[in-house]
Design an enzyme around this catalytic site. Structure first.
Site: not given
Lengths: 414, 414
Positions: B125, B183, B201
């Site tokens: 997930e 970041g 993805k």
């Protein structure tokens, strides 16, 4: 081949369920891992012209007593027959899936317990948000989180009406009429426009997230019937749109705050962009932050999508409870706090012969507040947004103010 | 009490996973129905100041050979150690959950098969959309649908950069620098800005939705490095924003079209409102219509939320495969069509000494097209949107045009 599925109620959702299941049966059976089919459709009517006419039955016992039936979709609605049927099916170890929000909100804890005790499942993905995946995501995907808050636009009918008021300057009455013409609103629109439907859904989401049954009677609700175009205009000028929002949230002391009411939603919030009959639900968890789920909150095939998804899940896990449950509660328990005792900021519109003259008094009552203007504001009108304070304190102030002015509207800020 | 969980990799996601699991352990154990705990954290480093210093181990075999360990979170990333570890754990019947999109995209079919064969689960997930529930919703809630299309903003870093370009008129280079300072981007940003991350993805989502492994090599991808502020301005004037979109869709003949590239997204589309590091994924099913999932697509705790959710699901279903799987495929199979053979509409910006003079020729090439203006457009520049046509035909036209003009940009319309 197992003819192991039955559908109770061949109305909008029921016929959508049969249609979608039959259309995608090949891929569905592949997912289940065996051949499954719909054996019975229970309805009081006959449907001689339907391709599924031969599956129509009129006697519930036929379904109840057929050992081949493993899963039943209860899409008949209401809390009388549906309650009786569901209970008896679960007691026989047959799983039940449903779109029936009224029944889950009224009897969820009890029915889930019966399912658990009889090694079967009671699933209700379709009961909130139509086809939008929301039950399983909260219960499974977000299981590692403490749920801090759930807020959503949970009723498509009222969202359609408010959208027409906001975008097309239609009055509430005209927008309601249009919604009825388009089939979005019932002839008797009470359950939608008074917030009952949204209230049931927030009960279900809150029970699921916090593990204890929240009954509709525990939640303060107000609908959208008193929202006016004047309010819509003031809201717009202050950077808001008016939406009917259902919310449940955990307070620091562990109690819950839950309410369904129209709210001024800042235009920058994604919920403000959810228009027409669409629904959206925002869930905040201590790990995940905010996640939002959006889609068609009602309708034949979208709702059927959720029902069929639940049927498939049950057929993949026969004789095994799918483990959703929450504790029952009683109405005397005070784990949902009185809404009057919680904090909020309120949009208020008043009417008085010389409204401007009341400003010093209002400012003294509320401290720092924000007045809102609109084009051609009548002299006898004033609108403002209070600071964030306990709601009963706001009401106490407005009670005093009502001696010199009519309180025409008050709507909470989101 | 079972000390039955191990975490491999104590970096950002690993430490978030341990933090969230320990913080919410009481409610997590209630959901699992028994007392569970994290026994090992595998890392090459020591963490003497960590409250979990005593759980740090350096030898993978410790985890592999401990019969008490039921579930392992692989959050180390990459496809070397992670692949070897995951395979061996699954072969031993230990479930593995992961945020490792590279590994799922490269080896998903194989690893899911091993899990299935060994009565354990491989869950992922967290590999798409960080904490946003998306895998289970597609696989479970939408199981009754034929998935027609999935499109999404799947990479937070590039979405942050594009947002800064669109909202603050920062150049790509400056926005990338800022993302690195905050970041959000790695020192070597290639995997993000060239679209590799989004590509992995979309492979995972496509494999899940269509039941056959889509390898990254099968998908055309282009990143955002060549998007300029000029393009952003033209797009805005035509009512679009530029977003990096990954898409996979089923064509009428059953083949798939899949691509990752920057696109001009109409401002009215909800994906256009998804800003900063947020992700959103839109799924279209034949029953449900469009549903959209939105949230933080990366980050320590959001990603940990998904990892912990998967850990809980595994611990509730020990010695039972959770049944996610898809067929393997080989790179010679042509079930993903060549992107050049699919239709699209293209934004094109050209440069030529007398650009205006090329208009008749361009109009003759493309037929009905739309020119876009911008303030202070240089005389040597022209921008237009082609009609919807086969992409190789667009390219053939642009090849001819390139004799008289420089093709400065081309970006597909969404």
């Amino acid at each position: 081949m197992s003819k192991n599925v039955a559908v109770i109620g061949y109305g909008v959702v029921g016929s959508g369920t049969v249609e979608l299941f039959m259309k995608n049966r090949e891929s569905i059976n592949k997912k289940i891992g065996r051949e499954c089919d719909i054996k019975y459709i229970l309805d009081i009517r006959d449907f001689p012209d339907s391709p599924f006419a031969d599956r129509i039955v009129h006697d519930f016992e036929t379904i109840l007593n057929d050992d081949e039936i493993e899963v039943v979709a209860e899409v008949v609605g209401g809390t009388t027959f549906a309650y009786d049927y569901t209970k008896r099916l679960l007691q026989k170890g047959k799983s039940v899936v449903t779109s029936n929000k009224a029944l889950v909100a009224a009897k969820g804890a009890e029915l889930l317990k019966i399912a658990q005790d009889n090694n079967c499942s009671y699933l209700f993905e379709a009961s909130v948000g139509g086809g939008i995946p929301i039950i399983r995501p909260i219960y499974k995907c977000l299981a590692g989180n403490q749920i801090l808050q759930i807020s959503g636009i949970l009723n498509g009918t009222t969202n359609f009406i408010l959208t027409k008021m906001i975008k097309d300057q239609m009055s509430f009455e005209d927008a309601l009429k249009l919604a009825q013409q388009l089939g979005y609103a019932e002839a008797d629109p009470t359950a939608d426009v008074e917030g009952d439907d949204a209230c049931r859904k927030i009960c279900i989401l809150g029970s699921l997230a916090y593990g204890k049954h929240i009954y509709p009677e525990m939640i303060h609700k107000s609908g959208i019937t008193r929202v006016t175009l004047d309010d819509v205009e003031y809201a717009a000028n202050a950077g808001y749109v008016i939406k009917l929002i259902g919310s449940v949230k955990k307070l620091d002391d562990g109690t819950l705050s839950a309410i369904v009411c129209p709210r001024l939603v800042p235009k920058s919030n994604l919920l403000a962009s959810v228009d027409d009959v669409f629904n959206a639900i925002s869930v905040t968890g201590d790990g995940v932050g905010d996640v939002l789920f959006y889609g068609a909150g009602a309708g034949k095939l979208p709702t059927a999508s959720a029902v069929v998804g639940d049927i498939i899940d049950c057929l993949k896990h026969i004789h095994k409870a799918l483990n959703i449950s929450w504790e029952d509660s009683s109405l005397d328990e005070k784990f949902v706090v009185r809404y009057k005792d919680t904090n909020c900021s309120m949009y208020v519109r008043i009417k008085a012969d010389d409204a401007q003259a009341l400003k010093p008094a209002i400012s003294e009552m509320f401290g720092k507040l924000m007045y809102i203007e609109r084009e051609n504001r009548p002299d006898n009108e004033l609108a403002f947004i209070t600071p964030n304070m306990v709601e009963s304190d706001i009401d106490a102030n407005l009670a005093i103010l009502s001696h010199s002015a009519e309180i025409a509207s008050k709507i909470r800020i989101f």
